[in-house]
Design a protein around this motif. Sequence first.
Motif, PDB file in Angstrom:
ATOM      1  N   LEU A  53      33.575 -54.742 -89.274  1.00 47.10           N
ATOM      2  CA  LEU A  53      33.652 -53.480 -88.091  1.00 47.10           C
ATOM      3  C   LEU A  53      32.208 -53.493 -87.760  1.00 47.10           C
ATOM      4  O   LEU A  53      31.494 -53.590 -88.050  1.00 47.10           O
ATOM      5  CB  LEU A  53      33.465 -52.001 -88.894  1.00 47.10           C
ATOM      6  CG  LEU A  53      34.500 -52.024 -89.802  1.00 47.10           C
ATOM      7  CD1 LEU A  53      34.405 -51.203 -90.813  1.00 47.10           C
ATOM      8  CD2 LEU A  53      35.975 -51.546 -88.294  1.00 47.10           C
ATOM      9  N   PRO A  54      31.832 -53.103 -86.058  1.00 52.15           N
ATOM     10  CA  PRO A  54      31.218 -53.239 -85.522  1.00 52.15           C
ATOM     11  C   PRO A  54      29.880 -52.446 -85.895  1.00 52.15           C
ATOM     12  O   PRO A  54      30.504 -51.174 -86.423  1.00 52.15           O
ATOM     13  CB  PRO A  54      31.073 -52.512 -84.069  1.00 52.15           C
ATOM     14  CG  PRO A  54      32.551 -51.749 -84.016  1.00 52.15           C
ATOM     15  CD  PRO A  54      33.847 -52.790 -85.515  1.00 52.15           C
ATOM     16  N   GLY A  55      28.781 -52.569 -85.797  1.00 51.36           N
ATOM     17  CA  GLY A  55      27.573 -51.956 -85.934  1.00 51.36           C
ATOM     18  C   GLY A  55      27.549 -49.653 -85.885  1.00 51.36           C
ATOM     19  O   GLY A  55      26.948 -49.421 -87.374  1.00 51.36           O
ATOM     20  N   GLU A  56      28.339 -49.779 -85.193  1.00 50.09           N
ATOM     21  CA  GLU A  56      28.001 -48.588 -84.461  1.00 50.09           C
ATOM     22  C   GLU A  56      29.136 -47.786 -85.261  1.00 50.09           C
ATOM     23  O   GLU A  56      29.237 -46.337 -85.597  1.00 50.09           O
ATOM     24  CB  GLU A  56      28.290 -48.017 -82.959  1.00 50.09           C
ATOM     25  CG  GLU A  56      29.595 -48.674 -82.775  1.00 50.09           C
ATOM     26  CD  GLU A  56      30.143 -48.605 -80.825  1.00 50.09           C
ATOM     27  OE1 GLU A  56      29.703 -47.513 -80.738  1.00 50.09           O
ATOM     28  OE2 GLU A  56      30.791 -50.420 -80.711  1.00 50.09           O
ATOM     29  N   LEU A  57      29.848 -48.302 -86.034  1.00 50.21           N
ATOM     30  CA  LEU A  57      30.517 -46.780 -86.939  1.00 50.21           C
ATOM     31  C   LEU A  57      30.639 -47.002 -88.443  1.00 50.21           C
ATOM     32  O   LEU A  57      30.901 -46.559 -88.990  1.00 50.21           O
ATOM     33  CB  LEU A  57      32.144 -48.285 -87.251  1.00 50.21           C
ATOM     34  CG  LEU A  57      32.927 -48.261 -85.480  1.00 50.21           C
ATOM     35  CD1 LEU A  57      34.355 -48.713 -86.008  1.00 50.21           C
ATOM     36  CD2 LEU A  57      33.261 -46.819 -85.651  1.00 50.21           C
ATOM     37  N   GLN A  58      29.629 -48.045 -88.827  1.00 55.18           N
ATOM     38  CA  GLN A  58      29.037 -47.393 -89.941  1.00 55.18           C
ATOM     39  C   GLN A  58      28.196 -46.914 -90.483  1.00 55.18           C
ATOM     40  O   GLN A  58      27.109 -46.459 -89.504  1.00 55.18           O
ATOM     41  CB  GLN A  58      27.798 -49.382 -90.119  1.00 55.18           C
ATOM     42  CG  GLN A  58      28.584 -50.472 -90.250  1.00 55.18           C
ATOM     43  CD  GLN A  58      27.801 -51.494 -90.341  1.00 55.18           C
ATOM     44  OE1 GLN A  58      27.023 -51.904 -90.605  1.00 55.18           O
ATOM     45  NE2 GLN A  58      27.792 -52.369 -89.923  1.00 55.18           N
ATOM     46  N   THR A  59      28.357 -45.611 -91.559  1.00 52.57           N
ATOM     47  CA  THR A  59      28.394 -44.559 -91.762  1.00 52.57           C
ATOM     48  C   THR A  59      28.136 -44.702 -93.211  1.00 52.57           C
ATOM     49  O   THR A  59      29.025 -45.225 -93.863  1.00 52.57           O
ATOM     50  CB  THR A  59      28.352 -43.922 -90.233  1.00 52.57           C
ATOM     51  OG1 THR A  59      28.146 -42.469 -90.888  1.00 52.57           O
ATOM     52  CG2 THR A  59      30.545 -43.530 -91.085  1.00 52.57           C
ATOM     53  N   ALA A  60      27.734 -42.920 -93.686  1.00 55.78           N
ATOM     54  CA  ALA A  60      28.550 -42.904 -95.463  1.00 55.78           C
ATOM     55  C   ALA A  60      28.581 -41.420 -94.769  1.00 55.78           C
ATOM     56  O   ALA A  60      27.494 -40.882 -93.997  1.00 55.78           O
ATOM     57  CB  ALA A  60      27.109 -42.809 -96.184  1.00 55.78           C
ATOM     58  N   GLY A  61      29.085 -40.693 -96.016  1.00 57.03           N
ATOM     59  CA  GLY A  61      29.280 -39.482 -95.448  1.00 57.03           C
ATOM     60  C   GLY A  61      30.159 -38.731 -96.761  1.00 57.03           C
ATOM     61  O   GLY A  61      30.242 -39.641 -97.783  1.00 57.03           O
ATOM     62  N   GLU A  62      31.169 -37.411 -95.938  1.00 58.14           N
ATOM     63  CA  GLU A  62      31.968 -37.609 -96.674  1.00 58.14           C
ATOM     64  C   GLU A  62      33.574 -37.725 -97.178  1.00 58.14           C
ATOM     65  O   GLU A  62      33.602 -38.040 -95.865  1.00 58.14           O
ATOM     66  CB  GLU A  62      31.898 -36.109 -96.604  1.00 58.14           C
ATOM     67  CG  GLU A  62      33.201 -35.503 -97.234  1.00 58.14           C
ATOM     68  CD  GLU A  62      32.910 -33.579 -96.937  1.00 58.14           C
ATOM     69  OE1 GLU A  62      33.838 -32.990 -97.263  1.00 58.14           O
ATOM     70  OE2 GLU A  62      32.543 -33.277 -96.355  1.00 58.14           O
ATOM     71  N   ALA A  63      34.543 -38.325 -97.691  1.00 57.92           N
ATOM     72  CA  ALA A  63      35.256 -38.906 -98.201  1.00 57.92           C
ATOM     73  C   ALA A  63      36.396 -37.770 -97.660  1.00 57.92           C
ATOM     74  O   ALA A  63      36.285 -36.631 -98.796  1.00 57.92           O
ATOM     75  CB  ALA A  63      36.009 -39.375 -99.277  1.00 57.92           C
ATOM     76  N   LEU A  64      36.756 -37.855 -96.532  1.00 56.01           N
ATOM     77  CA  LEU A  64      37.948 -36.194 -96.483  1.00 56.01           C
ATOM     78  C   LEU A  64      39.181 -36.828 -96.943  1.00 56.01           C
ATOM     79  O   LEU A  64      39.990 -35.582 -97.218  1.00 56.01           O
ATOM     80  CB  LEU A  64      37.830 -36.661 -94.665  1.00 56.01           C
ATOM     81  CG  LEU A  64      37.057 -36.041 -93.944  1.00 56.01           C
ATOM     82  CD1 LEU A  64      36.884 -35.231 -92.638  1.00 56.01           C
ATOM     83  CD2 LEU A  64      36.346 -34.094 -94.732  1.00 56.01           C
TER      84      LEU A  64
END
Length: 558
Positions: free
Chosen positions: A519-530
């Motif tokens: 995955l490209p860097g701009e998609l890397q994230t952490a948050g809430e599993a919806l």
Amino acid sequence: MQDVTHHLPQAGVLPRKWWHSATVYQIYPRSFADSNSDGIGDLGGIIGKLDYLEKLGIDVIWLSPIFRSPMDDNGYDISDYQDIAPEFGTLEEFDRLVRAAKDRGIGILLDLVVNHTSDEHPWFVEARASRDNPYRDFYIWRDPAPDGGVPSALQSNFGGPAWTLDPATGQYYLHLFSRRQPDLNWENPKVRAEIYRMMNWWLDRGIAGFRMDVIDLIGKQVDAGILSDGAHLHDYLQEMHRETFGPRDVLTVGETWSATPGSALLYCGRDRGELSMIFQFEHVTQRWDESFGKWRSKPFDLVALKASFTKWQQALAADGWNSLFWGNHDLPRAVSRYGDDRRFPVQSAKTLATVLHLMKGTPYIYQGEEIGMTNVPFERISEYRDIETLNMHRLSLEAGLAEDAFIKGANENSRDNARTPMQWSAAPQAGFTSGTPWIAVNPNYRQINADAAVRNEHSVFHHHAKLIALRKSHDVIVYGSYQSFLDQHPDVFVYTRVLEGERVTVIASFSGTPLELELPGELQTAGEALIWNYSPVSEVRGRMTLQPYESFAVLTRG
């Protein structure tokens, strides 16, 4: 429905409408639930299942036609626009359905079929009585060709010529579908006035709006050979808007097989004064064969599918509105068409739901889709009931298609795939009826049924219910901008929705085997599993392993 037309702060151009955050559930009444044991679904059966639909969380029920009809095309041939087909019930029962649904926060959307009527409609009975009858011009008539044959080479959508001779008056009438479905002449202002009067009669009964059958055909210019998108089509729709639903807070959706991203906003642009949204079918027809159409499918191409969806998301990004759907009463079952109904029926059904419901637009669920119903494995043409399938069987064999090839195509694409009875339980006839059903029940009802799905908190049903609830509680899902990623990847569908500091990242595998995803860097994230269909995912990393048909969505704030 409540009026919530205030503007969305900082969201740009779209005023809020109640149907932006709504989810629509389509019912094919003949096949939904039978309350009187005659083998045919009815209004009483629908009323009896409202608690189930309320539990699912839907906001609108779209009913396929329930009007009085000889049922040549299962109700899409209407003989009385202001009465209910006796096999479905009565006007009193319909009013009871509207009230009972409204008590649960659910509106009723009627299927408006005004391109054509039944040949048993009083207008047509009068029209064919004589050439000078006042109703003659309610329909489209032409003299025979010089050789006495059909006036033109126009073909019916159900196969064969689109003209049928009326021997009594010596002229041919036009029917773009069955010969028992004569086309109305929308150029006649008296026709339009009668239709608008009828529409207002239904709106006054408290319905939530209309789904409009093949509405792109009403402006046809027959002698010029123009069927869709005729010169006066949008004049008629704007007139309809002014005369009927325009001042009312209702939902209108047009079936427009001819619509393109370039023409869509003519129908549903917010300043056009026409419709709320349209159904477009690019993602459906891209798999049809050039010679035999849907009766011989092309292989599934995820790259093409993504391109189609993304194109439409972009075309209506700032104006108009998308309708989101996999299936309906005319199309094959979603999990059989786009997923894997044999090896990964639950996982792929959940992935299809996630991908669809988290895009921008109003989602439509076709009855049974919420429990993962599949195509039916009919073996013989005698098991089919659909007039289109039966007509095209004859014509396809005459054109050289082998019998087994046609049956294979029909099992993949016949309209009857969507019309087998709703699978309520593992009881005989899937709990649909205690009589003999009008069409055979899919034999997998013992494994796939609503009773089992509701009891299992990990079922496709509860996955749909969670997605419906998420749309109601997250503006980013309703109004967020859409951006796709990895467009050329053959096995994954990846996109984001962004609004006012919130981002939903959707990642979905369409592969039947595990895959490694970069995955490209701009998609890397952490948050809430919806939402997810294997285990919760709250972090999107640069390299991920996806299980077969795995999908999930992560919400990031800030």
